[in-house]
Design a protein around this motif. Structure first.
Motif, PDB file in Angstrom:
ATOM      1  N   LYS A 179      66.596-110.459 -89.039  1.00  0.00           N
ATOM      2  CA  LYS A 179      66.075-111.347 -90.388  1.00  0.00           C
ATOM      3  C   LYS A 179      65.562-111.208 -91.136  1.00  0.00           C
ATOM      4  N   VAL A 180      64.325-110.644 -90.042  1.00  0.00           N
ATOM      5  CA  VAL A 180      62.574-109.806 -91.070  1.00  0.00           C
ATOM      6  C   VAL A 180      61.971-108.990 -90.380  1.00  0.00           C
ATOM      7  N   VAL A 181      61.933-108.038 -91.677  1.00  0.00           N
ATOM      8  CA  VAL A 181      61.177-106.640 -91.061  1.00  0.00           C
ATOM      9  C   VAL A 181      59.622-106.095 -91.873  1.00  0.00           C
ATOM     10  N   ASP A 182      59.140-106.061 -91.130  1.00  0.00           N
ATOM     11  CA  ASP A 182      57.664-105.548 -91.447  1.00  0.00           C
ATOM     12  C   ASP A 182      57.480-104.209 -92.276  1.00  0.00           C
ATOM     13  N   ILE A 183      56.635-104.487 -92.893  1.00  0.00           N
ATOM     14  CA  ILE A 183      57.076-102.541 -93.930  1.00  0.00           C
ATOM     15  C   ILE A 183      56.766-101.540 -93.417  1.00  0.00           C
ATOM     16  N   LYS A 184      55.046-102.448 -92.059  1.00  0.00           N
ATOM     17  CA  LYS A 184      54.590-101.152 -91.210  1.00  0.00           C
ATOM     18  C   LYS A 184      56.154-100.520 -90.448  1.00  0.00           C
ATOM     19  N   GLU A 185      56.494-101.532 -89.946  1.00  0.00           N
ATOM     20  CA  GLU A 185      57.609-101.261 -89.553  1.00  0.00           C
ATOM     21  C   GLU A 185      58.465 -99.720 -89.679  1.00  0.00           C
ATOM     22  N   LEU A 186      58.440 -99.759 -91.204  1.00  0.00           N
ATOM     23  CA  LEU A 186      59.480 -98.421 -91.318  1.00  0.00           C
ATOM     24  C   LEU A 186      58.273 -96.824 -91.781  1.00  0.00           C
ATOM     25  N   MET A 187      57.458 -97.106 -91.372  1.00  0.00           N
ATOM     26  CA  MET A 187      56.712 -95.387 -90.779  1.00  0.00           C
ATOM     27  C   MET A 187      57.815 -94.740 -90.821  1.00  0.00           C
ATOM     28  N   ASN A 188      58.290 -94.727 -89.710  1.00  0.00           N
ATOM     29  CA  ASN A 188      58.682 -93.314 -89.466  1.00  0.00           C
ATOM     30  C   ASN A 188      60.211 -93.053 -89.570  1.00  0.00           C
ATOM     31  N   GLU A 189      60.960 -93.996 -91.095  1.00  0.00           N
ATOM     32  CA  GLU A 189      62.191 -93.781 -91.325  1.00  0.00           C
ATOM     33  C   GLU A 189      62.387 -92.709 -92.760  1.00  0.00           C
ATOM     34  N   GLU A 190      63.574 -92.293 -92.525  1.00  0.00           N
ATOM     35  CA  GLU A 190      63.430 -91.802 -93.646  1.00  0.00           C
ATOM     36  C   GLU A 190      64.358 -92.577 -95.146  1.00  0.00           C
ATOM     37  N   PHE A 191      63.328 -92.401 -96.208  1.00  0.00           N
ATOM     38  CA  PHE A 191      64.473 -93.038 -97.579  1.00  0.00           C
ATOM     39  C   PHE A 191      65.307 -92.606 -98.370  1.00  0.00           C
ATOM     40  N   ILE A 192      66.062 -93.035 -98.750  1.00  0.00           N
ATOM     41  CA  ILE A 192      66.585 -92.438-100.192  1.00  0.00           C
ATOM     42  C   ILE A 192      65.781 -93.401-101.283  1.00  0.00           C
ATOM     43  N   PHE A 193      64.926 -92.713-101.962  1.00  0.00           N
ATOM     44  CA  PHE A 193      64.156 -93.197-103.114  1.00  0.00           C
ATOM     45  C   PHE A 193      64.725 -92.719-104.333  1.00  0.00           C
ATOM     46  N   TYR A 194      63.525 -94.236-105.666  1.00  0.00           N
ATOM     47  CA  TYR A 194      63.703 -93.247-106.299  1.00  0.00           C
ATOM     48  C   TYR A 194      63.276 -92.649-107.069  1.00  0.00           C
ATOM     49  N   HIS A 195      63.677 -91.019-108.647  1.00  0.00           N
ATOM     50  CA  HIS A 195      62.901 -90.114-108.814  1.00  0.00           C
ATOM     51  C   HIS A 195      61.640 -91.191-109.515  1.00  0.00           C
ATOM     52  N   GLU A 196      60.500 -90.603-109.595  1.00  0.00           N
ATOM     53  CA  GLU A 196      59.667 -90.334-110.019  1.00  0.00           C
ATOM     54  C   GLU A 196      59.097 -90.980-111.363  1.00  0.00           C
ATOM     55  N   GLU A 197      60.261 -91.400-112.101  1.00  0.00           N
ATOM     56  CA  GLU A 197      59.646 -91.478-113.672  1.00  0.00           C
ATOM     57  C   GLU A 197      60.329 -92.785-113.668  1.00  0.00           C
ATOM     58  N   PHE A 198      60.384 -93.095-112.802  1.00  0.00           N
ATOM     59  CA  PHE A 198      61.222 -94.703-112.373  1.00  0.00           C
ATOM     60  C   PHE A 198      59.643 -95.591-111.811  1.00  0.00           C
TER      61      PHE A 198
END
Length: 292
Positions: A179-198
């Motif tokens: 239900k809740v995740v600490d952002i620190k737990e995402l250290m080893n995850e692969e992200f789909i991210f926004y372009h740098e201009e955003f």
């Protein structure tokens, strides 16, 4: 030097192509090219490097375009001021919007505004948040919408949206039942991210760095629907604003709260000390009263 020459140069720089600039301005390519060459001859400098595929600005061209945008911005401001003085029934507003924001909130707002003020023309251009801010500063847009924080010494800022960021994962992901995740737990995850201009790119990256890691970015996109579909295909995870999560209908995606409060805050901005038209002020008042 003629104003139209400067407009041609700006258009060529925008498209990085004399051919595309000519098409957009509805003139022949030779005529536009001849006009720019005449400007180069008058200034005694090469402004554009011409190749078969692109037309890139030289350093001198960058300087001329920068001043040309300011000149045209001042002329537009003069026309707007004169129109307001004569109490014209019609008005025009040039607005810069990031794609994320435009697709989420503005179709309904624009429709309501047009219904209330049918004689005010809205000219909307979609840029990344950082470019919207720069374009408002340079006078290309009378007003823009961007992500906070913004430099309030340079801009008038009118907050319009504040909402939480959420984590999106594939339904079989090891965090999917949380239900809740600490952002620190995402250290080893692969992200789909926004372009740098955003703006969201730097905002989220700062939060990750504060948590002790740099995100592993697998894909970058400017389209939220593509980002969510990549999550649904189990290509990685992403973090998006609540409004976008509310539109996700794919049952292969799980939306999870983050332990840290990460806010997505939007505001309308105008440049301080710049004249804002009656139409522009009317739009700002309207959007501050109209719930998004």
């Amino acid at each position: 030097m003629e104003l139209r020459q400067l407009q041609f140069l700006i258009e060529a720089a925008k498209h990085k192509s004399i051919t595309k600039a000519a098409e957009n301005m509805h003139i022949s390519q030779p005529a536009l090219s001849k006009s720019i060459m005449a400007l180069e001859e008058e200034l005694g400098m090469t402004l554009i490097i011409r190749t078969n595929k692109t037309s890139d600005l030289t350093d001198a061209g960058e300087v001329v375009v920068d001043y040309a945008q300011k000149i045209i911005g001042l002329l537009d401001e003069m026309k707007t001021t004169l129109n307001d003085m004569t109490n014209l029934a019609r008005g025009q507003i040039n607005i810069g919007l990031p794609p994320f924001i435009g697709s989420l909130f503005f179709p309904k707002v624009m429709a309501k505004f047009h219904h209330a003020y049918p004689n005010i023309e809205l000219n909307i251009t979609e840029y990344g948040g950082a470019r919207v801010v720069k374009s408002v500063e340079e006078g290309e847009f009378e007003l823009g919408v961007a992500v906070l924080p913004l430099d309030e010494q340079q801009f008038n800022v009118y907050p319009i949206v504040e909402e939480d960021m959420k984590l999106l994962v594939y339904k079989e992901h090891h965090l999917a039942r949380r239900k809740v995740v600490d952002i620190k737990e995402l250290m080893n995850e692969e992200f789909i991210f926004y372009h740098e201009e955003f703006a969201l790119y730097q905002i989220m990256r700062n939060h990750f760095i504060s948590a002790g890691f740099v995100p592993k970015i697998l894909f970058k996109s400017s389209q939220w629907d593509l980002m969510t579909e990549m999550v649904a295909a189990n290509l990685g995870i992403t973090i998006l604003p609540q409004s976008i999560c509310n539109r996700v209908v794919n049952t292969d995606i799980k939306v999870i709260n983050l332990k840290q409060e990460i806010l997505w805050r939007l505001a309308v901005l105008t440049k301080k000390d710049r004249y804002i038209s009656n139409a522009g002020r009317t739009f700002i008042d309207f959007i501050l009263k109209e719930p998004l």
